[in-house]
Design an enzyme around this catalytic site. Sequence first.
Site, PDB file in Angstrom:
ATOM      1  N   HIS A  60       6.521   0.676  -1.698  1.00  0.00           N
ATOM      2  CA  HIS A  60       6.241   2.526  -1.683  1.00  0.00           C
ATOM      3  C   HIS A  60       6.674   2.973  -0.841  1.00  0.00           C
ATOM      4  O   HIS A  60       6.176   3.403   0.083  1.00  0.00           O
ATOM      5  CB  HIS A  60       4.768   2.541  -1.847  1.00  0.00           C
ATOM      6  CG  HIS A  60       4.350   3.880  -2.459  1.00  0.00           C
ATOM      7  ND1 HIS A  60       4.025   4.431  -3.379  1.00  0.00           N
ATOM      8  CD2 HIS A  60       5.467   5.080  -2.599  1.00  0.00           C
ATOM      9  CE1 HIS A  60       3.553   5.365  -4.227  1.00  0.00           C
ATOM     10  NE2 HIS A  60       4.728   6.177  -2.639  1.00  0.00           N
ATOM     11  N   HIS A  62      10.651   6.059  -0.540  1.00  0.00           N
ATOM     12  CA  HIS A  62      11.124   7.386  -1.417  1.00  0.00           C
ATOM     13  C   HIS A  62      12.523   6.835  -0.664  1.00  0.00           C
ATOM     14  O   HIS A  62      12.689   8.004   0.389  1.00  0.00           O
ATOM     15  CB  HIS A  62      10.509   8.211  -1.197  1.00  0.00           C
ATOM     16  CG  HIS A  62       9.129   8.117  -2.321  1.00  0.00           C
ATOM     17  ND1 HIS A  62       9.434   9.220  -3.313  1.00  0.00           N
ATOM     18  CD2 HIS A  62       7.927   8.221  -1.309  1.00  0.00           C
ATOM     19  CE1 HIS A  62       7.589   8.691  -4.235  1.00  0.00           C
ATOM     20  NE2 HIS A  62       7.271   8.580  -2.668  1.00  0.00           N
ATOM     21  N   ASP A 151       5.816   7.958 -10.086  1.00  0.00           N
ATOM     22  CA  ASP A 151       5.334   8.421  -8.630  1.00  0.00           C
ATOM     23  C   ASP A 151       5.570   9.889  -8.501  1.00  0.00           C
ATOM     24  O   ASP A 151       7.125  10.158  -8.278  1.00  0.00           O
ATOM     25  CB  ASP A 151       5.236   7.999  -7.322  1.00  0.00           C
ATOM     26  CG  ASP A 151       4.517   7.616  -6.621  1.00  0.00           C
ATOM     27  OD1 ASP A 151       3.698   8.263  -6.439  1.00  0.00           O
ATOM     28  OD2 ASP A 151       4.833   7.840  -5.197  1.00  0.00           O
ATOM     29  N   HIS A 231      -1.612   4.290  -3.284  1.00  0.00           N
ATOM     30  CA  HIS A 231      -1.866   4.721  -1.660  1.00  0.00           C
ATOM     31  C   HIS A 231      -3.067   5.549  -2.402  1.00  0.00           C
ATOM     32  O   HIS A 231      -3.680   6.862  -1.852  1.00  0.00           O
ATOM     33  CB  HIS A 231      -0.684   6.044  -1.746  1.00  0.00           C
ATOM     34  CG  HIS A 231      -0.275   7.061  -2.206  1.00  0.00           C
ATOM     35  ND1 HIS A 231      -0.885   7.689  -3.816  1.00  0.00           N
ATOM     36  CD2 HIS A 231       0.628   7.543  -3.236  1.00  0.00           C
ATOM     37  CE1 HIS A 231      -0.414   8.123  -4.514  1.00  0.00           C
ATOM     38  NE2 HIS A 231       0.824   7.674  -4.492  1.00  0.00           N
ATOM     39  N   ASN A 277       0.314  13.685   0.454  1.00  0.00           N
ATOM     40  CA  ASN A 277      -0.507  13.603  -1.206  1.00  0.00           C
ATOM     41  C   ASN A 277      -0.728  12.021  -1.478  1.00  0.00           C
ATOM     42  O   ASN A 277       0.560  11.578  -1.770  1.00  0.00           O
ATOM     43  CB  ASN A 277       0.647  14.516  -1.703  1.00  0.00           C
ATOM     44  CG  ASN A 277      -0.732  14.638  -3.386  1.00  0.00           C
ATOM     45  OD1 ASN A 277      -1.705  14.079  -2.699  1.00  0.00           O
ATOM     46  ND2 ASN A 277       0.402  15.002  -4.168  1.00  0.00           N
ATOM     47  N   ASP A 304       4.052   4.154   1.823  1.00  0.00           N
ATOM     48  CA  ASP A 304       4.980   5.946   1.051  1.00  0.00           C
ATOM     49  C   ASP A 304       6.098   6.474   2.013  1.00  0.00           C
ATOM     50  O   ASP A 304       5.775   7.465   2.160  1.00  0.00           O
ATOM     51  CB  ASP A 304       3.743   6.555   0.908  1.00  0.00           C
ATOM     52  CG  ASP A 304       3.871   7.858  -0.385  1.00  0.00           C
ATOM     53  OD1 ASP A 304       4.983   8.437  -0.920  1.00  0.00           O
ATOM     54  OD2 ASP A 304       2.681   8.931  -0.250  1.00  0.00           O
TER      55      ASP A 304
END
Length: 423
Positions: A60, A62, A151, A231, A277, A304
């Site tokens: 996970h 980004h 996501d 998460h 978040n 995340d």
Amino acid sequence: MSNSLFIKNIRAVDSELDTVTDVLIENGIISMVGQIHDCTADEVIDGTGLVLFPSIFDMHVHFRDPGLTYKEDVLSGCEAALAGGVTGVCAMPNTIPPCDNPETVRYITGKAADTGVDVYPVGCITSGMSGKGLCDYEALKEAGCICISDDGRPVENAEMMRKALEESNENGLLVISHCEDLSIIDGGIMNKGEISQKLGVKGMDRASEDMITAREIVLAGSVGARIHIAHVSTEGSVEIIRCSKKHGVKVTCETAPHYFLLTDELLEKRDADYRMNPPLRTKRDVEAVIEGIKDGTIDCIITDHAPHAAEEKADFEKAPNGVVGLETSFAASLTGLYHTGHVSLNRIAELMCVNPRKLLGLEIPAICEGKIADLMIADINKEWVVQPEKLHSKSHNTVFKGMTLKGKPIITISKGKIKYDER
């Protein structure tokens, strides 16, 4: 380039192994494990006092590429990954444009090809992450996707999510859910509770996460599909997942180091680097997440990793959510879980190296003959202060800034080649 690497006198740890040994790697494969005498290799590493793990797989992250590359791109994200002992990631699809088509998937995998990090683009559940229609999952899978998610936002329509889960049973793609009820969140920016009231800012009620977690489990159970909850941060979600597993629902989940190390009290600083978040929660939630890790309710530790530029994080109330984490996840996990006596090194390896790959249908790593040499050498007792400006990511919005962590990746080996070395 070296074709052989000899690591001598090292403590080797995977989900089952924990022993001091020698390891020989030849042409990207572990060829020998045990006491090795008279070894001639292109490179020799003395592992005395260090620990050899399978490399981390972070399912996970980004990478902001395409479209937001001033925050991060595939190359800088991979550099940060290697510095954190990570040789595999799933890159979430909320890019510009979103990763909802084979062309974007191939762009990402092509850019990552020579980095030493296996980057698996996550395909969108719905076209453009709009919630209005399902993507062509077969086309995404053929291009290289192994999982799907919207996501960054939830799939608001329950029937749309049910159909996605139904199709996932046929195509084998793991569905990852961002569990958030937007009507409950209603513009909240941190955990709703004592601290949000004290600061006079709108809070994010935990019911938002718990409600969609429960919804996804009901939907997955109704069609007999797998569902992976992203998460996890609340006591309620941990308990819902625990009960559902006992009743045979095919649910798995992940959490991030900040959810078992930190609480919303940090938000009193009015510093947006502590905003993400789902948000930092309370001491009770932290304890519940740790218990979920200990009893097997929580399957994976992820980061995340969500980079943002410093100017975007400057305004506490208006800043976007997200923190970077690739370079601190192993250290934070050792600090919060291993050095506190909550879990063993074998369990750390299971949570960070083995289970993510297992859930995604990838080769299960182990330190044994015949396995791909994706490995990390760490000093598990090294104490270091997190200095944001020294991170390899383009963005430095780390929640661990200024903290002393215990344990650090020293060398990262991808397919038998040393790709990161801070000796």
